[in-house]
Design an enzyme around this catalytic site. Structure first.
Site, PDB file in Angstrom:
ATOM      1  N   LYS A 123      -6.629   5.832   4.983  1.00 16.85           N
ATOM      2  CA  LYS A 123      -5.468   5.101   5.513  1.00 16.85           C
ATOM      3  C   LYS A 123      -4.490   6.150   6.067  1.00 16.85           C
ATOM      4  O   LYS A 123      -4.293   7.199   5.459  1.00 16.85           O
ATOM      5  CB  LYS A 123      -4.859   4.319   4.355  1.00 16.85           C
ATOM      6  N   ARG A 171       2.864  -4.883  -6.371  1.00 20.52           N
ATOM      7  CA  ARG A 171       4.318  -4.702  -6.290  1.00 20.52           C
ATOM      8  C   ARG A 171       5.074  -5.886  -6.856  1.00 20.52           C
ATOM      9  O   ARG A 171       6.295  -5.939  -6.738  1.00 20.52           O
ATOM     10  CB  ARG A 171       4.739  -4.523  -4.831  1.00 20.52           C
ATOM     11  N   GLU A 226      -5.693  -7.184   1.061  1.00 14.98           N
ATOM     12  CA  GLU A 226      -5.089  -6.225   0.129  1.00 14.98           C
ATOM     13  C   GLU A 226      -3.889  -6.871  -0.555  1.00 14.98           C
ATOM     14  O   GLU A 226      -2.880  -7.147   0.086  1.00 14.98           O
ATOM     15  CB  GLU A 226      -4.647  -4.971   0.894  1.00 14.98           C
TER      16      GLU A 226
END
Ligand code: 3PG
Length: 211
Positions: free
Chosen positions: A131, A47, A43
């Site tokens: 998640k 950001r 993943e």
């Protein structure tokens, strides 16, 4: 999008590395080091300014990686990530905007939930794997243990505060399919290009047993 379902992606390894890539040149050797250690579903969080380019680079150069995108917050994030080559998506929360965009792009999704109500809303949308975020701050493994019976049928990938110290507490729960975490790719090891360390930590993480 992926040829694999989110369940298949989550079963590739016990741990999904959560990656914050600041330096584009580090993306490919980092992914190679993780894959060499047995961690294949990666993943890359949206950001940093180079995140989309990092996804593209890994998608092009590391065939063993199942490259995903994290920190999806808008429909535009989803579109840009799919265009960059992301094959699955992770979000901190569960919103129609992100889920609609992902569905339109056939992007397998792992959206975040922190309460039973959110988990039920996600199940209403047909999702079975979610998640649990942020896992430790929300009570950790005891919370997922308490959810197992009332939320039977749902499986979780706890992320946020998971480390080599507590990963087993989660992975031994029957409703945990895998965990996510950044501990397998320490910031200083990435900065120093210490790929051997990252492969070693990844091997240890790959050896963690799921329930
Ligand atoms: C994040 O928010 O970056 C992910 O949940 C990973 O959290 P971690 O750094 O605690 O593993």
């Amino acid at each position: 999008m992926s040829a694999l379902s989110i369940a298949e992606i989550c079963r590739l390894a016990p741990v999904v590395p959560v990656l914050v890539i600041d330096d584009l040149e580090k993306a490919v050797p980092l992914a190679e080091a993780l894959v060499a250690g047995g961690l294949r579903a990666l993943e890359v969080t949206l950001r940093t300014p180079v995140a989309l380019q990092a996804i593209r680079a890994i998608a092009d150069a590391v065939p063993g990686a199942e490259i995903g995108v994290g920190t999806l917050r808008t429909a535009d994030d989803v579109k840009a990530s799919v265009d960059a080559g992301a094959r699955f998506g992770v979000a901190p929360g569960f919103t129609d905007a992100v889920m609609d965009a992902a569905e339109a792009a056939s992007l397998p999704m792992l959206p975040g939930v922190a309460t039973p109500s959110e988990a039920m809303a996600a199940a209403d949308r047909g999702l079975e794997i979610l998640k649990f975020f942020p896992a430790e701050a929300n009570g950790g493994a005891p919370v997922l243990k308490a959810w197992a019976s009332p939320l039977a049928g749902l499986k979780f990938c706890p992320t946020g505060g998971v480390s080599e110290k507590n990963a087993r507490d989660y992975l031994t729960l029957p409703n945990v399919i895998c965990v996510g975490g950044s501990w397998v790719a320490p910031k200083d090891a990435i900065a120093n290009g210490d790929w051997e360390t990252i492969t070693r930590i990844s091997k240890e993480a790959s050896g963690l047993l799921t329930a």
